[in-house]
Design a protein around this motif. Structure first.
Motif, PDB file in Angstrom:
ATOM      1  N   GLN A 115       0.846  -1.190   0.000  1.00  0.00           N
ATOM      2  CA  GLN A 115       0.000   0.000   0.000  1.00  0.00           C
ATOM      3  C   GLN A 115       0.883   1.242   0.000  1.00  0.00           C
ATOM      4  N   GLN A 132      -4.023   0.730  -2.481  1.00  0.00           N
ATOM      5  CA  GLN A 132      -4.812   0.574  -1.259  1.00  0.00           C
ATOM      6  C   GLN A 132      -5.496  -0.784  -1.200  1.00  0.00           C
ATOM      7  N   THR A 153      -4.063  -5.883  -3.796  1.00  0.00           N
ATOM      8  CA  THR A 153      -4.387  -4.480  -3.557  1.00  0.00           C
ATOM      9  C   THR A 153      -4.685  -3.783  -4.879  1.00  0.00           C
TER      10      THR A 153
END
Length: 411
Positions: A115, A132, A153
């Protein structure tokens, strides 16, 4: 490779409203309010398939460091890095190591930015830009696949808006999915397991909590997945989910329809159904029992695609042996029953699944799952898990047994 794509417009959205704050905030709050997180997860995974493949025996260690800033006028940042390393021999096929004579354990070695994001929180919601974690609802359609050592992600922008106390509106634009098969591609990469999925996807979700007895969620997921399975997984899914608790009984009911999207060469016209109910018996050591019936439609005449969930946390559904990561052409009907209860300072759970074709009369097979996990009291933050899956094939795939032993430390 991590490709930060923060446009001037996205940055403006994040910073909107900061200048209008009523009182000054010290910039030092960003680092003084920050924190560092450390997570290490060791796992042994054994896979035994009734075919010509050799049994897989994988030992891997996933280490993660998270740097979270404090907030300044609602603005914060987070950077998180992961490393997955093999311990001992590579007697398994991680999809990148060329060990095709072994069964698959999809945990390739490598280091990656998991992230890297900027977040802006304000009174009616938030905006997040960058790489994210995204988990929507129960992760049946969009999730992070946190079970695997390399988490899935998303690169893009997400905003949540809460105009009313009980209403949450979510929109996300995704231009790259960082899959569990990363961080890198090589000559062993297949069409169904790229390290990164490029494309343009739009996720829309509206949830209203009427009462504990009823939450209503409507969603539309438009997935443009350009380099996944030759675009055949690109789709638009529209759905409605109802869930809540009535007189101690938890329930969920859901329907969704799926069609092709973003130059998918297949015609898709498939539906999804779910009914589920559970109850916790507090007088029986908090024993929880739950049963459900889930249907992903197939294609009776082999001219269209079956209902697929390419971005889901699939390990949470249709059994832990992961036999149905891609929906067969005949679809899947999954009737399941199981439960969990506290035991010796931890929690034990067990599930049974009966799998059948939705299109046709084939009985695919059945599966038994059992797991026990608990924190280990002699080290704060340390926990252990033992987990087993046994799929008995009838008309689909082969008999498969999987065993996991895991230790995880979180600080």
């Amino acid at each position: 490779m991590f490709k930060p794509q923060l446009s001037a417009l996205s940055a403006a959205l994040l910073l909107a409203g900061i200048a209008g704050q009523a009182h000054a905030e010290d910039l030092s709050q960003l680092w003084e309010g920050g924190k560092v997180g450390i997570d290490a997860r060791y796992r042994y995974e054994h896979v035994d398939e009734d075919n010509s493949k050799n049994n897989a025996n994988a030992q891997t260690l996933r280490t993660r460091i998270t740097l979270q800033s404090g907030k300044w006028y609602g603005l914060s940042a987070l950077v998180e890095g992961d490393n997955v390393s093999r311990i001992g021999s590579d007697n398994y096929n991680d999809t990148r190591n060329g060990q095709g004579q072994y069964s698959i354990v999809a945990d390739p070695d490598g280091s990656e930015v998991n992230q890297a994001l900027l977040r802006y929180d304000y009174s009616m919601g938030n905006v997040v830009v960058g790489r994210q974690r995204i988990n929507l609802d129960n992760q049946r359609f969009v999730g992070g696949v946190a079970w695997r050592q390399n988490e899935q992600t998303y690169d893009g922008a997400l905003t949540q808006f809460k105009p009313l106390d009980n209403l949450t509106l979510t929109y996300a634009y995704i231009d790259q999915v960082n899959t569990l098969f990363g961080p890198d591609d090589n000559r062993f990469t297949a069409a169904g397991n790229p390290a990164n999925i490029d494309g343009h996807s739009h996720l829309m979700n509206a949830q209203y909590v009427f009462a504990p007895e009823l939450t209503v969620t409507a969603y539309r997921y438009m997935l443009g997945l350009d380099n996944l399975a030759n675009r055949t997984q690109s789709s638009t899914t529209n759905g409605l989910r109802l869930n809540g608790t009535v007189a101690g009984v938890t329930y969920a009911a859901e329907y969704a329809s799926q069609s092709e999207y973003a130059s998918n060469p297949k015609n898709i016209d498939a539906d999804y159904y779910l009914v589920e109910a559970g109850y916790t018996f507090k007088d029986l050591n908090s024993l929880m029992l739950k049963g459900g019936y889930e249907v992903l439609e197939g294609d009776k005449d082999n001219s269209k695609g079956a209902f697929q969930t390419p971005l889901a946390t699939k390990h949470m559904f249709q059994g832990w042996a992961d036999i149905f990561l891609a929906t067969p052409q005949g679809g899947v009907k999954d009737a399941y029953f199981g439960g969990s209860m506290p035991l010796l300072g931890g929690n034990v759970q067990s599930w049974y699944h009966d799998f059948r074709a939705e299109a046709g009369s084939s009985h695919y097979g059945d599966e038994f799952n059992v797991a026990y996990g608990r924190p280990l009291p002699w080290v704060k933050g340390l926990s252990a898990l033992v987990k087993y899956a046994d799929y008995n094939a009838d008309d689909y795939a082969v008999d498969t047994q999987k065993l996991w032993v895991q230790l995880q430390y979180t600080y």
